[in-house]
Design an enzyme around this catalytic site. Structure first.
Site, PDB file in Angstrom:
ATOM      1  N   CYS A 180       0.806  -1.226   0.000  1.00 44.67           N
ATOM      2  CA  CYS A 180       0.000   0.000   0.000  1.00 44.67           C
ATOM      3  C   CYS A 180       0.838   1.275   0.000  1.00 44.67           C
ATOM      4  CB  CYS A 180      -0.943   0.001   1.197  1.00 44.67           C
ATOM      5  SG  CYS A 180      -1.985  -1.473   1.263  1.00 44.67           S
ATOM      6  N   HIS A 321      -2.228   8.168   6.240  1.00 45.23           N
ATOM      7  CA  HIS A 321      -2.475   6.902   5.558  1.00 45.23           C
ATOM      8  C   HIS A 321      -3.812   6.317   6.014  1.00 45.23           C
ATOM      9  CE1 HIS A 321      -1.623   3.104   3.572  1.00 45.23           C
ATOM     10  NE2 HIS A 321      -1.871   2.460   4.713  1.00 45.23           N
ATOM     11  N   GLU A 332      -1.143   5.497  13.929  1.00 45.61           N
ATOM     12  CA  GLU A 332      -0.678   6.663  13.170  1.00 45.61           C
ATOM     13  C   GLU A 332      -0.899   7.949  13.969  1.00 45.61           C
ATOM     14  OE1 GLU A 332      -0.839   8.591   8.681  1.00 45.61           O
ATOM     15  OE2 GLU A 332      -2.290   7.033   9.231  1.00 45.61           O
ATOM     16  N   LYS A 353      -9.535   8.621   2.412  1.00 47.12           N
ATOM     17  CA  LYS A 353      -9.999   7.254   2.141  1.00 47.12           C
ATOM     18  C   LYS A 353     -11.464   7.058   2.507  1.00 47.12           C
ATOM     19  CE  LYS A 353      -5.620   4.674   2.344  1.00 47.12           C
ATOM     20  NZ  LYS A 353      -4.622   5.697   2.725  1.00 47.12           N
ATOM     21  N   HIS A 358      -9.580   2.458  -0.126  1.00 51.69           N
ATOM     22  CA  HIS A 358      -8.136   2.209  -0.099  1.00 51.69           C
ATOM     23  C   HIS A 358      -7.711   1.608  -1.434  1.00 51.69           C
ATOM     24  CE1 HIS A 358      -4.188   1.440   1.065  1.00 51.69           C
ATOM     25  NE2 HIS A 358      -4.346   0.502   1.988  1.00 51.69           N
ATOM     26  N   PHE A 422       1.789  -3.438   4.077  1.00 54.07           N
ATOM     27  CA  PHE A 422       2.062  -4.743   4.679  1.00 54.07           C
ATOM     28  C   PHE A 422       3.560  -5.045   4.540  1.00 54.07           C
ATOM     29  CE2 PHE A 422      -2.412  -6.834   4.089  1.00 54.07           C
ATOM     30  CZ  PHE A 422      -2.908  -5.973   5.047  1.00 54.07           C
TER      31      PHE A 422
END
Length: 597
Positions: A180, A321, A332, A353, A358, A422
């Site tokens: 991502c 993010h 975050e 988002k 996403h 990831f």
């Protein structure tokens, strides 16, 4: 390596700006249309077809709108049947976004040398599992049933390859695949390619098209997707909200044109923003979850700011993010508070988002586009679907409505964009629209002109730099003449179009007491420099209220003129080191004064 060597290395890096952007997204296709949709809090999330997804826990996704209306996509009209057979949907999206970005940048070089210095860096987070599944089924029927395009369709570098082939770009051809964080890494790598001289222009970004029953099932097994809002699809992605329960898969592409600053100015390109810094890190912690203390994100953000030579307090906006997962959004937030400390309360933090889901490998590039547009328009996009914040979520998340980005007079609009993936990969990009441009403007303003034509050319470049802000309504402006004086008498000339200034402003330079032995041409050159500074001061004060670090020297006597020691050939490092001579009257934005008129 010594500190002096490190300082010299930093000065030698070339500056990189954004001159074009293109978007294919769930909230619409096209830069302006998608940006307006984001600002208005529109949602691109919808329910998936029941016949294919009814047996899955998640039945929501963010797909690119199809059709022939504005903002919709009809690939059959844009590509041949042969293209549709040989290219994966993600490649098609990238080609469409790249075309818009190149049109926006007005960059279609025909000269071979220019093509050789233009590169491509476009990545994909994961391949389309439909291709793999269908080809596996085809193989059961026989070897000849396997398409010869199967392998090219699933290679992650094919989007970059097709863009390069279509436009003849022969610079770096690069593909990134970091889950991502792919899109942001691609932009950051392209930024470095230009900084270090591997290219003058880079077409970069991310693309993704992997929504399928198999992909949805796989992410559901990871417990990563939202499953509680199938009945209300538009509310299923809700970053920072108390009821967030996972992300919503999206698809699309966003492509940016990055360009070396002087290259952009020389061709009078429109400039959206400057990329100032790029930071990367690894969590070294878990397969899918970020490190609990947010230290990986802190490292990426701090390294981006260090690369930009900025301190945290200069940042006004963080495009997070935040994917709408319970763990990720909280960590975050912790990372932001850790890095920014007391300045956290001054930040705007939002995640778009909630509107577009996403986009995996394309998320970083799409959200970089929206971060740049926030800097560019002074409007911060909202985080939609925030109804109740969790405990500890006490930042300004720009809930549900856009906010105006207000800065003090002279402050720069600096933003960072976070992207995590990831495997524990973290990336941060730092950008700025209110340029840290003292060096560049001085480089233009202090060049000596041997002729009126040369000076006119420099003035044109100056206008392009000033038009960075693009908040000027050109329809209310007219072209006017400029006026300067020498001992030979007053002279007038018409600046090059589109050098536009308000019709009620007229520029008059202060007379300089020049010794008789000084060549008239030198006086003219010096006065030209003064004129440039006056134009800068007036335009900035009238329309941007952001003179900031700008300084204006005027009423120089002959001894002071000699102290300027302006060389005909100044390189950029010399110009950056240039300082005004002592005992010269200096005006700045805090004085409330303008040059004599």
């Amino acid at each position: 390596m010594s500190c002096h060597q490190l300082s010299s290395l930093a000065r030698s890096k070339r500056r990189v700006v954004i001159t074009g952007m293109g978007v294919v997204s769930p909230v619409g296709c096209g830069l302006r249309l998608s940006w307006n949709a984001i600002l208005e809090g529109q949602s691109g999330l919808s329910k998936l077809p029941s016949d294919l997804y009814s047996n899955l826990p998640c039945q929501v996704a963010a797909t690119v709108p199809r059709g022939s209306q504005p903002g919709q996509l009809d690939v059959a009209k844009q590509f041949s049947k042969s293209d549709l057979r040989s290219m994966a949907p993600a490649t098609l999206y990238a080609l469409i976004a790249a075309r818009e970005a190149l049109e926006d940048a007005k960059w279609f070089p025909q000269d071979e040398e220019l093509r050789q210095t233009t590169g491509v860096a476009v990545g994909t987070g994961m391949v389309d599992l439909v291709d793999i599944h269908e080809t596996s089924e085809a193989l059961k029927k026989g070897y000849n049933k396997v398409s010869p395009f199967f392998v090219p369709r699933i290679l992650v570098n094919m989007a970059a390859g097709h863009i390069s082939m279509k436009y003849g770009f022969r610079g770096p051809n690069h593909a990134v695949s970091t889950a991502c964080a792919t899109g942001a890494h691609a932009i950051g790598d392209a930024f470095r390619f230009i900084q270090h001289g591997d290219a003058d222009v880079m077409v970069c970004g991310g693309t993704e098209a992997c929504i399928s029953p198999l992909a949805i099932a796989g992410f559901c097994r990871l417990r990563a997707l939202s499953v509680n809002f199938n009945h209300e699809p538009t509310k299923s992605s809700r970053p920072f909200d108390r009821d967030r329960d996972g992300f919503v898969m999206g698809e699309g592409s966003a492509v940016l044109v990055l360009e070396e600053l002087e290259h952009a100015l020389a061709r009078q390109a429109n400039i959206y923003a400057e990329i100032l810094g790029y930071g990367l890190s690894g969590d070294a912690s878990h397969l899918t979850a970020p490190k609990d203390d947010g230290s990986g994100a802190v490292l990426a953000m701090s390294r981006a700011l260090r690369d930009a030579h900025l301190v945290p307090s200069t940042v006004g906006y963080v495009n997070a993010h935040a994917t709408s997962t319970p763990l990720g959004d909280a960590i975050e937030t912790t990372a932001i508070k850790t890095l920014f400390a007391e300045h956290s309360s001054c930040l705007a933090v939002s995640s778009t988002k909630g509107a577009h889901g996403h986009l995996l490998g394309a998320a970083g590039s799409l959200e970089t586009v929206f971060t740049v547009m926030a800097c560019f328009t002074s409007l911060i996009p909202p985080t939609i679907n925030i109804e109740n914040l969790s405990d500890g979520m006490d930042l300004n998340y720009v809930p549900n409505k856009k906010q105006e980005w207000v800065t003090s007079s002279g402050d720069k609009r600096v933003a960072i964009k976070n992207a995590f993936g990831f495997g524990g990969t973290n990336c941060c990009l730092c950008s700025c629209t209110e340029l840290i441009l003292t060096a560049s403007h001085r480089e233009i303003a202090l060049r000596l002109s041997s002729s009126q034509h040369q000076f006119t050319e420099y003035i044109g470049k100056l206008y392009n730099t000033l038009s960075f802000h693009r908040r000027v309504n050109s329809e209310s402006f007219v072209t006017t003449g400029a006026h300067y004086e020498t001992r030979k008498g007053a002279q007038n000339f018409e600046p090059p179009k589109p050098f536009l200034v308000p019709p009620n402003l007229h520029f008059r330079l202060p007379k300089v007491d020049t010794p008789a032995v000084a060549p008239a041409s030198y006086v003219l050159q010096q006065q030209n420099n003064n004129l440039v500074y006056q134009l800068q001061c007036r335009i900035y004060r009238a329309y941007y209220s952001s003179l900031g670090h700008w300084e204006l020297a005027h009423q120089c006597d002959s001894s002071q003129l000699r102290q300027w020691k302006l060389a005909r050939q100044c390189d950029s490092s010399q110009l950056r080191q240039w300082e005004l001579p002592t005992n010269v009257t200096v005006l700045n934005s805090d004085s409330g004064n303008c040059p004599p008129m």
